[in-house]
Structures are given as structure tokens and as C-alpha cells.
Design an enzyme around this catalytic site. Structure first.
Site, PDB file in Angstrom:
ATOM      1  N   SER A 144      77.244 -57.232   7.714  1.00 30.23           N
ATOM      2  CA  SER A 144      76.537 -58.271   8.454  1.00 30.23           C
ATOM      3  C   SER A 144      75.107 -57.826   8.705  1.00 30.23           C
ATOM      4  O   SER A 144      74.835 -56.625   8.851  1.00 30.23           O
ATOM      5  CB  SER A 144      77.231 -58.529   9.797  1.00 30.23           C
ATOM      6  OG  SER A 144      76.441 -59.367  10.619  1.00 30.23           O
ATOM      7  N   TYR A 157      79.355 -55.440  18.618  1.00 25.40           N
ATOM      8  CA  TYR A 157      79.699 -55.904  17.264  1.00 25.40           C
ATOM      9  C   TYR A 157      78.717 -55.327  16.243  1.00 25.40           C
ATOM     10  O   TYR A 157      79.126 -54.816  15.182  1.00 25.40           O
ATOM     11  CB  TYR A 157      79.654 -57.429  17.234  1.00 25.40           C
ATOM     12  CG  TYR A 157      79.777 -58.033  15.861  1.00 25.40           C
ATOM     13  CD1 TYR A 157      81.017 -58.156  15.239  1.00 25.40           C
ATOM     14  CD2 TYR A 157      78.651 -58.505  15.182  1.00 25.40           C
ATOM     15  CE1 TYR A 157      81.132 -58.728  13.975  1.00 25.40           C
ATOM     16  CE2 TYR A 157      78.760 -59.072  13.921  1.00 25.40           C
ATOM     17  CZ  TYR A 157      79.998 -59.181  13.328  1.00 25.40           C
ATOM     18  OH  TYR A 157      80.107 -59.744  12.080  1.00 25.40           O
TER      19      TYR A 157
END
Length: 251
Positions: A144, A157
Site C-alpha cells: 500500500s 496500518y
């Protein structure tokens, strides 16, 4: 074995209900892929996903897999590889977590890290060793852009994805020349169930767009894929923004 254009005949998805992974499977089945293994926690959703892929013409099978149980990975995934060569492994599991809650609940924060990073290290190494034993195959890792630089809004995250990204890059270097191709995919904000209810970030994308980028990356034997491609320049700039300025940005 893959064809001359890099499309796999067989695919193992770790995270078998992932919307990005299933969009990728549909795209590859339309090209050439015939055998698909969906690895995930047993659930009606996993079975529905397999049935859907069967309807597209694939031999879709399910296997119980839990990222939080690394002691089981070698045995469970070994059984999949024992059934025949796997041309491509797509490591697609992960959780977003809840930043506000996780900051106040270290156990929840650790669960995010264990799922996104520790579980991926275990499963990634098991699959890499199996692919190397075959002498061919691709390991595609869904990272990501959140891992490029920690942001106040999702640093738990983001830090787990940063670890995953670094691990995948290093694994790719370790496997260079063995016949095993490692590709890191860095999507931006993807509109999925996981992000439902969140404000869309600039350059938001879809599971189908990520699937298209994965197929293109396979054909090109890319090592890193950004989705959309413009994020590469955007993140390159953000990476060098001074920290006092960065923390004031509305991102």
C-alpha cells in the site's frame, strides 16, 4: 506453467475473499488461468467466492488458512503445492484496523501488525520456498502507499504495510536469478468493503483497476507496480516533505 505473456495457469490467493484478489482472479481466468486456490478462514463468503469462479470456468478450490496462525502455514500451504505446481501466489490478506481504537488498545494494534506483517512474513517465506523448489512462479504482494510514509491518521496500518513492503522487496532480491519473480503492488485508496464509510483520498482506485495493473505487471515482469501510476510521483514528493510541514498536511 505461465504462457509467453506471463499469465499463470494456476493461482493461489492468500486472502480468498479479498475484493482485489477476486477481481484479479476474474481477469486472469478470462485470459488463461484454470486452477484457483482460495485460502482463507472457512466461511460462507469463501465458498461463495469459489462458486463464483467455478461459474467462470475455473477449477476453484478452498483451503483453510489463518494469517494469525503461522505455525500452520507450512503444513496447510504445503498441501496446496503438493497438488501440483502453482504459477502465481497472490498475497492479498490484510486488515485496516481502527486507528482511534487501536491507539487506545495495544492488543488490537498488535493484531493489525500480526495480520498484515507477521502473518505475511510467514506465508510469504513458505510460498517462496515452494516456488523456488518448482524453479518458477510469481509471488505478488499487495502492499500500500500507506507504507511509504507514516501518517497521523493511519500510522498503525501504515507501519505494518511499510514492514511488509520492505520484506517483499528483500525477498525479491533474495530470489533474483532463481526463476521466482516477486512483484510488490502499491495501490492507493481502493474503494472496497474495507474502506466503506471512509472519505475517498485523491487518486482513489478500484479493485478492477488494481487487477489490470497486476496483469500488466506480470507481463512486464515488473518488480514494483503503483496503482494508479501517478502515485509514484506523488509519493516521491511527499516522502521528502519536511516533517513539521508533513504533519500539518490534510492527509
Amino acid at each position: 506453467m505461465k504462457d509467453a505473456f506471463g499469465i499463470p495457469q494456476s493461482l493461489l490467493i492468500l486472502g480468498g475473499t479479498s475484493e482485489i484478489a477476486l477481481a484479479t482472479a476474474r481477469r486472469l481466468i478470462a485470459r488463461r488461468t484454470r486452477t484457483v486456490w482460495l485460502a482463507g478462514r472457512p466461511s460462507p463468503a469463501l465458498e461463495r467466492a469459489a462458486e463464483h469462479l467455478r461459474g467462470l470456468g475455473a477449477d476453484a478450490r478452498t483451503v483453510a488458512f489463518d494469517a494469525l496462525d503461522p505455525e500452520s502455514h507450512e503444513t496447510l500451504l504445503g498441501k496446496v503445492f503438493a497438488e501440483g505446481d502453482i504459477d502465481m501466489v497472490l498475497l492479498a490478506f490484510g486488515v485496516l484496523g481502527d486507528q482511534a481504537r487501536d491507539e487506545q488498545d495495544p492488543v488490537s494494534a498488535v493484531r493489525v501488525a500480526q495480520t498484515n506483517y507477521t502473518g505475511a512474513v510467514s506465508a510469504g517465506l513458505v510460498c517462496a520456498r515452494a516456488l523456488q523448489a518448482q524453479g518458477h512462479g510469481s509471488l505478488v504482494v499487495l502492499s500500500s502507499v500507506a507504507g511509504e510514509r507514516a501518517r497521523r491518521s493511519n500510522f498503525i496500518y501504515g507501519s505494518s504495510k511499510a514492514g511488509l513492503d520492505a520484506f517483499a522487496q528483500g525477498l525479491g532480491d533474495a530470489l533474483h536469478g532463481t526463476g521466482v519473480h516477486v512483484m510488490v503492488v502499491r495501490p492507493g485508496f481502493v474503494v472496497t468493503r474495507m474502506t466503506a464509510g471512509l472519505a475517498q483520498a485523491p487518486l482513489a482506485t478500484t479493485p478492477e483497476a488494481v487487477a489490470t495493473a497486476i496483469e500488466t505487471g506480470l507481463r512486464r515482469r515488473s518488480e514494483t507496480v503503483w496503482v494508479p501510476g501517478a502515485l509514484r510521483l506523488a509519493m516521491s514528493a511527499l516522502r521528502h516533505v519536511p516533517r513539521p510541514v508533513f504533519r500539518r498536511l490534510p492527509i
